[in-house]
Design a protein around this motif. Sequence first.
Motif, PDB file in Angstrom:
ATOM      1  N   GLU A  45      -0.583 -18.882  -8.852  1.00 41.05           N
ATOM      2  CA  GLU A  45      -0.194 -20.262  -9.120  1.00 41.05           C
ATOM      3  C   GLU A  45       0.207 -20.478 -10.569  1.00 41.05           C
ATOM      4  N   ASP A  46      -0.367 -19.681 -11.472  1.00 39.12           N
ATOM      5  CA  ASP A  46      -0.044 -19.821 -12.890  1.00 39.12           C
ATOM      6  C   ASP A  46       1.205 -19.046 -13.281  1.00 39.12           C
ATOM      7  N   GLY A  47       1.856 -18.431 -12.308  1.00 35.09           N
ATOM      8  CA  GLY A  47       3.075 -17.684 -12.582  1.00 35.09           C
ATOM      9  C   GLY A  47       2.836 -16.256 -13.040  1.00 35.09           C
ATOM     10  N   GLU A  48       1.569 -15.883 -13.186  1.00 38.89           N
ATOM     11  CA  GLU A  48       1.247 -14.517 -13.601  1.00 38.89           C
ATOM     12  C   GLU A  48       1.271 -13.590 -12.396  1.00 38.89           C
ATOM     13  N   ALA A  49       1.807 -12.404 -12.626  1.00 43.16           N
ATOM     14  CA  ALA A  49       1.897 -11.412 -11.552  1.00 43.16           C
ATOM     15  C   ALA A  49       0.768 -10.399 -11.697  1.00 43.16           C
ATOM     16  N   GLU A  50       0.103 -10.129 -10.602  1.00 42.44           N
ATOM     17  CA  GLU A  50      -0.976  -9.158 -10.585  1.00 42.44           C
ATOM     18  C   GLU A  50      -0.683  -8.083  -9.548  1.00 42.44           C
ATOM     19  N   LEU A  51      -0.939  -6.835  -9.939  1.00 43.13           N
ATOM     20  CA  LEU A  51      -0.739  -5.726  -9.017  1.00 43.13           C
ATOM     21  C   LEU A  51      -1.664  -5.896  -7.821  1.00 43.13           C
ATOM     22  N   ALA A  52      -1.097  -5.859  -6.620  1.00 40.67           N
ATOM     23  CA  ALA A  52      -1.861  -6.152  -5.410  1.00 40.67           C
ATOM     24  C   ALA A  52      -2.256  -4.870  -4.689  1.00 40.67           C
ATOM     25  N   ASN A  53      -3.267  -4.998  -3.855  1.00 36.01           N
ATOM     26  CA  ASN A  53      -3.662  -3.880  -3.004  1.00 36.01           C
ATOM     27  C   ASN A  53      -2.717  -3.817  -1.808  1.00 36.01           C
ATOM     28  N   TYR A  54      -2.219  -2.641  -1.518  1.00 33.39           N
ATOM     29  CA  TYR A  54      -1.339  -2.456  -0.377  1.00 33.39           C
ATOM     30  C   TYR A  54      -1.371  -0.990   0.008  1.00 33.39           C
ATOM     31  N   ARG A  55      -0.792  -0.693   1.135  1.00 37.03           N
ATOM     32  CA  ARG A  55      -0.681   0.698   1.569  1.00 37.03           C
ATOM     33  C   ARG A  55       0.744   0.958   2.038  1.00 37.03           C
ATOM     34  N   VAL A  56       1.105   2.218   2.060  1.00 38.19           N
ATOM     35  CA  VAL A  56       2.456   2.616   2.460  1.00 38.19           C
ATOM     36  C   VAL A  56       2.379   3.361   3.784  1.00 38.19           C
ATOM     37  N   SER A  57       3.212   2.966   4.728  1.00 37.59           N
ATOM     38  CA  SER A  57       3.328   3.652   6.003  1.00 37.59           C
ATOM     39  C   SER A  57       4.800   3.871   6.293  1.00 37.59           C
ATOM     40  N   GLY A  58       5.252   5.138   6.198  1.00 37.84           N
ATOM     41  CA  GLY A  58       6.677   5.410   6.370  1.00 37.84           C
ATOM     42  C   GLY A  58       7.487   4.678   5.328  1.00 37.84           C
ATOM     43  N   ARG A  59       8.405   3.818   5.780  1.00 37.54           N
ATOM     44  CA  ARG A  59       9.233   3.060   4.845  1.00 37.54           C
ATOM     45  C   ARG A  59       8.781   1.603   4.738  1.00 37.54           C
ATOM     46  N   TYR A  60       7.509   1.369   5.028  1.00 37.37           N
ATOM     47  CA  TYR A  60       6.939   0.023   4.945  1.00 37.37           C
ATOM     48  C   TYR A  60       5.832  -0.034   3.898  1.00 37.37           C
ATOM     49  N   ILE A  61       5.779  -1.131   3.184  1.00 38.21           N
ATOM     50  CA  ILE A  61       4.601  -1.509   2.417  1.00 38.21           C
ATOM     51  C   ILE A  61       3.859  -2.552   3.251  1.00 38.21           C
ATOM     52  N   ILE A  62       2.564  -2.337   3.446  1.00 40.59           N
ATOM     53  CA  ILE A  62       1.759  -3.252   4.251  1.00 40.59           C
ATOM     54  C   ILE A  62       0.737  -3.916   3.342  1.00 40.59           C
ATOM     55  N   VAL A  63       0.755  -5.228   3.331  1.00 40.04           N
ATOM     56  CA  VAL A  63      -0.188  -6.020   2.539  1.00 40.04           C
ATOM     57  C   VAL A  63      -1.092  -6.761   3.521  1.00 40.04           C
ATOM     58  N   ASP A  64      -2.389  -6.555   3.410  1.00 43.22           N
ATOM     59  CA  ASP A  64      -3.315  -7.149   4.381  1.00 43.22           C
ATOM     60  C   ASP A  64      -3.672  -8.590   4.027  1.00 43.22           C
ATOM     61  N   ARG A  65      -2.671  -9.380   3.754  1.00 40.72           N
ATOM     62  CA  ARG A  65      -2.847 -10.806   3.468  1.00 40.72           C
ATOM     63  C   ARG A  65      -1.480 -11.467   3.433  1.00 40.72           C
ATOM     64  N   LEU A  66      -1.461 -12.797   3.383  1.00 44.08           N
ATOM     65  CA  LEU A  66      -0.227 -13.540   3.187  1.00 44.08           C
ATOM     66  C   LEU A  66      -0.143 -13.974   1.729  1.00 44.08           C
ATOM     67  N   PHE A  67       1.036 -14.367   1.305  1.00 45.32           N
ATOM     68  CA  PHE A  67       1.234 -14.799  -0.082  1.00 45.32           C
ATOM     69  C   PHE A  67       2.404 -15.775  -0.130  1.00 45.32           C
ATOM     70  N   ASP A  68       2.452 -16.543  -1.227  1.00 47.73           N
ATOM     71  CA  ASP A  68       3.575 -17.459  -1.444  1.00 47.73           C
ATOM     72  C   ASP A  68       4.738 -16.745  -2.118  1.00 47.73           C
TER      73      ASP A  68
END
Length: 248
Positions: free
Chosen positions: A200-223
Motif C-alpha cells: 500500500e505504501d508503494g514499496e516493493a518486497e520480494l515475495a515467496n513463490y515457486r517455479v513450475s515449468g514456465r509458471y511462477i506460482i504465488v500462493d496468495r492474491l495481490f493488488d
Amino acid sequence: MGAANAAARVQPDNAGFQNAIQRYAYNEGALFQVYTRPGQVTDIALQEGETLVGPGPVAAGDTVRWMIGDTISGSGASARVHILVKPTRPDIATNLVINTDRRTYHVELRANPRIYMASVSWIYPQDELIALRKAQTETARAAPVADGFALEDLSFAYRLSGDHPDWRPVRVFDDGRRTLIEFPPEVAQGEMPPFFIVGEDGEAELANYRVSGRYIIVDRLFDRAELRLGAGRKQVRVKIANRARKPS
C-alpha cells in the motif's frame, strides 16, 4: 603405459553390430579397435553434423602402408564425414587420431587377412542423456502446472504494463487463492525474473513463490506486483495490476 593402453582398448562385439555396421559407444580416451583387410575399404562414419577441424584433422602413425582419405555424405545439418581406410598388407597395424569440432577419436587400425569391419560408427550416450533431460524438461513445462483448478473459479482480470522484454509474461490469472504468471514457451527457468509484491505504501518486497515449468506460482492474491531484472538504469520492469481488486 602399456597396461593403460590395454585397459583402454574397446573391441567389437556382436551386440554392437547393426547390419554390417559396428556401433561403438563413444567414451573419451578409449582406443577403438577397427579391423581391416587388404582389398577392402572400411568406412569410419562420424556423427551427423560433426566436422573435421584444424590442420591435419586426421593423423595416422603409418601413412605409407595405409591408404586413408575422407569424404562427406548428405548435406546441411545431416552432413556426415566418412574416414575411409584400406591397408596394403594383411599383417600391419597403426593408430589413427580424428579431431572434430565435438570430440577426438582414438582408433587402432589392424589389418587381418580373413576378417574386416565394413563400417564403424558411434553412439553418444552423453548426447543422448542431454537430449533426454531436455525432453523431460519440455514435458514438465508442458504438463499441467497444478491440480485442483476449476475453470469457473479462474480470473484473468490482470493488466500488464511497463517494459517488453523477451520474457514478458503472456498472461496472469488466479483461482481465488493462487496466482499464476505464465511465461512464453521458449523462456528458460534461469531467465525468469524475481517477483515483487507492491504494498500500500508503494514499496516493493520480494515475495515467496515457486517455479513450475514456465509458471511462477504465488500462493496468495495481490493488488499490484512487479517482475524486475537487472539493476540501475538498465533494470527491466514489468508491472502487474489486478483489475478485479480495488487499487490501493
